[in-house]
Motif scaffolding. Structure first.
Motif, mmCIF file in Angstrom:
data_model
loop_
_atom_site.group_PDB
_atom_site.id
_atom_site.type_symbol
_atom_site.label_atom_id
_atom_site.label_comp_id
_atom_site.label_asym_id
_atom_site.label_seq_id
_atom_site.Cartn_x
_atom_site.Cartn_y
_atom_site.Cartn_z
ATOM 1 N N GLY A 163 94.094 150.723 21.907
ATOM 2 C CA GLY A 163 92.537 150.937 22.262
ATOM 3 C C GLY A 163 91.912 152.219 21.378
ATOM 4 N N TRP A 164 92.794 152.926 20.626
ATOM 5 C CA TRP A 164 92.189 154.176 20.004
ATOM 6 C C TRP A 164 91.088 153.641 18.983
ATOM 7 C CZ3 TRP A 164 93.783 159.312 20.282
ATOM 8 C CH2 TRP A 164 94.656 159.558 21.222
ATOM 9 N N THR A 165 89.942 154.314 18.609
ATOM 10 C CA THR A 165 89.079 153.900 17.714
ATOM 11 C C THR A 165 88.703 155.203 16.927
ATOM 12 O OG1 THR A 165 87.356 154.891 19.315
ATOM 13 C CG2 THR A 165 87.768 152.569 19.515
ATOM 14 N N THR A 166 88.326 154.770 15.736
ATOM 15 C CA THR A 166 88.320 155.788 14.523
ATOM 16 C C THR A 166 86.880 155.830 14.042
ATOM 17 O OG1 THR A 166 88.677 154.118 13.000
ATOM 18 C CG2 THR A 166 90.450 155.279 13.717
ATOM 19 N N GLY A 167 86.295 156.718 13.476
ATOM 20 C CA GLY A 167 84.843 157.042 13.069
ATOM 21 C C GLY A 167 84.682 158.117 12.456
ATOM 22 N N GLY A 168 83.542 158.772 11.898
ATOM 23 C CA GLY A 168 83.037 159.852 11.225
ATOM 24 C C GLY A 168 82.158 159.651 10.091
ATOM 25 N N THR A 169 81.974 160.793 9.769
ATOM 26 C CA THR A 169 81.066 160.800 8.535
ATOM 27 C C THR A 169 81.541 161.206 7.232
ATOM 28 O OG1 THR A 169 80.478 163.235 8.702
ATOM 29 C CG2 THR A 169 79.365 161.805 10.214
ATOM 30 N N PHE A 175 90.517 157.797 9.630
ATOM 31 C CA PHE A 175 92.013 157.694 10.013
ATOM 32 C C PHE A 175 92.500 156.063 10.066
ATOM 33 C CE2 PHE A 175 91.116 161.818 12.392
ATOM 34 C CZ PHE A 175 92.651 162.173 12.188
ATOM 35 N N VAL A 176 93.625 155.852 9.873
ATOM 36 C CA VAL A 176 94.115 154.571 9.938
ATOM 37 C C VAL A 176 95.467 154.566 10.785
ATOM 38 C CG1 VAL A 176 93.223 153.435 7.870
ATOM 39 C CG2 VAL A 176 95.441 154.780 7.519
ATOM 40 N N ARG A 177 96.013 153.769 11.421
ATOM 41 C CA ARG A 177 97.252 153.583 12.180
ATOM 42 C C ARG A 177 98.342 152.844 11.454
ATOM 43 N NH1 ARG A 177 99.968 150.370 15.709
ATOM 44 N NH2 ARG A 177 98.217 148.919 15.438
ATOM 45 N N GLU A 178 98.995 153.689 10.486
ATOM 46 C CA GLU A 178 100.075 152.989 9.669
ATOM 47 C C GLU A 178 101.269 153.884 9.516
ATOM 48 O OE1 GLU A 178 98.024 152.605 5.804
ATOM 49 O OE2 GLU A 178 96.478 150.998 6.677
ATOM 50 N N ASP A 179 102.229 153.383 8.701
ATOM 51 C CA ASP A 179 103.402 153.948 8.214
ATOM 52 C C ASP A 179 103.016 154.985 7.286
ATOM 53 O OD1 ASP A 179 105.829 155.082 7.602
ATOM 54 O OD2 ASP A 179 106.849 153.191 7.082
ATOM 55 N N THR A 204 104.829 154.559 12.734
ATOM 56 C CA THR A 204 103.527 154.674 12.747
ATOM 57 C C THR A 204 102.952 155.925 13.191
ATOM 58 O OG1 THR A 204 102.885 153.153 14.531
ATOM 59 C CG2 THR A 204 103.095 152.168 12.343
ATOM 60 N N ALA A 205 101.820 156.397 12.575
ATOM 61 C CA ALA A 205 101.085 157.420 13.207
ATOM 62 C C ALA A 205 99.581 157.150 12.841
ATOM 63 C CB ALA A 205 101.623 158.909 12.710
ATOM 64 N N PHE A 206 98.839 157.936 13.325
ATOM 65 C CA PHE A 206 97.427 158.031 12.787
ATOM 66 C C PHE A 206 97.382 159.155 11.623
ATOM 67 C CE2 PHE A 206 95.814 155.676 16.520
ATOM 68 C CZ PHE A 206 94.959 154.964 15.499
ATOM 69 N N VAL A 207 96.776 158.647 10.510
ATOM 70 C CA VAL A 207 96.716 159.350 9.221
ATOM 71 C C VAL A 207 95.288 159.187 8.754
ATOM 72 C CG1 VAL A 207 97.874 157.633 8.145
ATOM 73 C CG2 VAL A 207 97.758 159.671 6.941
ATOM 74 N N THR A 208 94.817 160.268 8.208
ATOM 75 C CA THR A 208 93.503 160.413 7.390
ATOM 76 C C THR A 208 93.634 159.786 6.021
ATOM 77 O OG1 THR A 208 93.929 162.809 6.882
ATOM 78 C CG2 THR A 208 92.634 162.297 8.772
ATOM 79 N N GLY A 209 93.442 158.630 5.949
ATOM 80 C CA GLY A 209 93.637 157.871 4.530
ATOM 81 C C GLY A 209 95.372 157.808 4.172
ATOM 82 N N ASN A 210 95.424 156.984 3.600
ATOM 83 C CA ASN A 210 96.987 156.543 3.462
ATOM 84 C C ASN A 210 97.315 155.694 2.059
ATOM 85 O OD1 ASN A 210 99.738 156.684 4.182
ATOM 86 N ND2 ASN A 210 99.894 154.841 5.206
ATOM 87 N N GLY A 211 96.375 156.245 0.852
ATOM 88 C CA GLY A 211 96.339 155.274 -0.249
ATOM 89 C C GLY A 211 97.755 155.681 -0.960
ATOM 90 N N GLY A 213 97.335 156.587 -4.193
ATOM 91 C CA GLY A 213 97.180 157.538 -5.292
ATOM 92 C C GLY A 213 97.649 159.022 -5.337
ATOM 93 N N PRO A 214 97.205 159.735 -6.168
ATOM 94 C CA PRO A 214 97.735 161.182 -6.129
ATOM 95 C C PRO A 214 97.094 161.985 -5.065
ATOM 96 C CG PRO A 214 96.235 160.901 -7.873
ATOM 97 C CD PRO A 214 96.565 159.380 -7.230
ATOM 98 N N ASN A 215 97.459 163.238 -4.937
ATOM 99 C CA ASN A 215 97.266 164.096 -4.058
ATOM 100 C C ASN A 215 95.491 164.373 -4.019
ATOM 101 O OD1 ASN A 215 97.296 165.951 -1.875
ATOM 102 N ND2 ASN A 215 97.411 167.638 -3.262
ATOM 103 N N GLY A 216 94.862 164.195 -2.974
ATOM 104 C CA GLY A 216 93.404 164.363 -2.989
ATOM 105 C C GLY A 216 92.604 163.114 -3.180
ATOM 106 N N SER A 217 93.273 162.178 -3.447
ATOM 107 C CA SER A 217 92.739 160.550 -3.754
ATOM 108 C C SER A 217 92.215 160.194 -2.700
ATOM 109 C CB SER A 217 93.461 159.836 -4.719
ATOM 110 O OG SER A 217 94.880 159.201 -3.907
ATOM 111 N N ASP A 218 92.829 160.435 -1.194
ATOM 112 C CA ASP A 218 92.611 159.431 -0.161
ATOM 113 C C ASP A 218 92.405 160.292 0.911
ATOM 114 O OD1 ASP A 218 91.561 157.307 1.281
ATOM 115 O OD2 ASP A 218 93.723 156.619 1.577
ATOM 116 N N ASP A 219 92.009 161.706 0.940
ATOM 117 C CA ASP A 219 92.040 162.765 1.928
ATOM 118 C C ASP A 219 90.469 162.785 2.592
ATOM 119 O OD1 ASP A 219 90.851 163.881 -0.417
ATOM 120 O OD2 ASP A 219 90.738 165.711 0.577
ATOM 121 N N VAL A 220 90.305 163.351 3.521
ATOM 122 C CA VAL A 220 89.021 163.530 4.059
ATOM 123 C C VAL A 220 87.954 164.274 3.130
ATOM 124 C CG1 VAL A 220 87.533 164.319 6.126
ATOM 125 C CG2 VAL A 220 89.907 163.582 6.328
ATOM 126 N N ASP A 221 86.879 163.617 2.708
ATOM 127 C CA ASP A 221 85.879 164.254 1.752
ATOM 128 C C ASP A 221 84.664 164.113 2.438
ATOM 129 O OD1 ASP A 221 87.471 164.744 -0.450
ATOM 130 O OD2 ASP A 221 87.676 162.877 -0.993
#
Length: 334
Positions: A163-169, A175-179, A204-211, A213-221
């Protein structure tokens, strides 16, 4: 702590008199309250569970601490009083042995004793009035009615949806709940690990982006990313700790308050209070356990983890946050 300049007491001419600086400083020191211990002994003094229950008579031993560094406190006696309804003082008077400079001492038996009436299920506010060394002072303290027992409000390894939820600006990196997928930076350091912390077969864990791509391609921006727990019941708690494992990567560093990681609590989902804040990277799985204040002990308690990237521009920081193995445990009064 003043010296009369006219008639004794306050008057229109001299007011309260001239401040006696030595007496004023001395009044700050002396004996102070250092703690109270509930002692349950004898057939009429409690059920032996270590708690304060309605219908009991409890014995209370009180410790004092001396703030003087060159005076021994002597002839110490104290009287206990309370305006809390539902309790009565059986023994309201006690004495202490002499307390040496910077020393401590506890009440001499039989200490104080208090009868707790049926229906008194709230904190007991007590006032201790002391006399020693030809001076007087007072202190206040509180005892909780009820017996604390262990309680687990939440435990989540994120291997299933609880039941965890995600969001933000943020534009990216929610955040995604993935390996987690391993991502290395340009210096061969690990920006995002390839494993969670849950023992196998957990992945699995909650992780900010999980693409991929290279470093910085799916981080918090350009904003915040958060993951929020379901509501738990914090009523009647005596203590509560939030425990979790986290990985926080921030490069080329942070410029507070633009870039940060925070864990927070709220009782309404609108106003949030920090439990922990990081403004510098800790890019390794780290387990922490932090206490929550009594203000959090309410029915609508929830937690969240927030990562923010507010730098942008040519030196766009890379912000990654992973969270795993969250638990909220403490004691509840019954």
């Amino acid at each position: 702590t003043s010296i009369d300049l006219g008639a004794a007491g306050k008057d229109n001419h001299f007011g309260q008199g001239r401040v006696d600086a030595y007496a004023a400083v001395d009044a700050v020191f002396g004996l102070s309250f250092a703690g109270a211990t509930v002692v349950e002994t004898g057939p009429d003094y409690g059920n032996g569970d270590g708690g304060i229950d309605t219908g009991e008579i409890i014995t209370v031993a009180v410790d004092l601490e001396s703030q003087w560094d060159d005076i021994t406190a002597v002839n110490i006696r104290g009287r206990l009083s309370s305006v809390t309804p539902g309790i009565s003082l059986v023994h309201d008077y006690a004495t202490w042995p002499d307390v040496p400079p910077l020393g401590t001492a506890g009440t001499v038996a039989p200490h104080f004793s208090i009868r707790i009436d049926e229906g008194c299920n709230y904190p007991i506010d007590l006032q201790l009035d002391l006399e020693y060394n030809d001076r007087v002072s007072s202190a206040r303290f509180t005892l909780r009615v009820g017996t604390p027992f262990p309680v687990q409000l939440m435990t989540d390894d994120f291997e299933s949806d609880q039941g965890w939820t995600t969001g933000g600006t943020a534009a990216d990196g929610h955040f995604v709940r993935e390996d987690p997928r391993e991502v290395r930076d340009d210096f061969r350091g690990i920006a995002q690990p390839g494993d969670d912390v849950t023992p196998d077969p957990g992945v699995t864990a909650f992780v900010t982006g999980n693409g991929n791509g290279p470093n910085g391609s799916d981080d918090v921006d350009d904003g915040t990313a958060w993951v929020q727990s379901p509501v738990v019941d914090g009523t009647d708690l005596d203590t509560l700790n939030l425990s979790y494992s986290r990985w926080y990567y921030a490069f080329p560093g942070t410029i507070p308050p633009s870039n940060f990681m925070r864990s927070q609590w709220s009782t309404d989902g609108v106003s949030w209070t920090n439990i922990e804040e990081l403004t510098g990277a800790e890019d390794a799985w780290t387990s922490v356990s932090l206490p929550l204040p009594p203000a959090a002990f309410q029915p609508g308690l929830r937690f969240r983890f927030v990562a923010e990237e507010g730098g942008g521009g040519l030196n766009d920081p890379v912000i990654e946050l992973l969270v795993d193995e969250v638990s909220a445990a403490g004691t509840r009064i019954a």
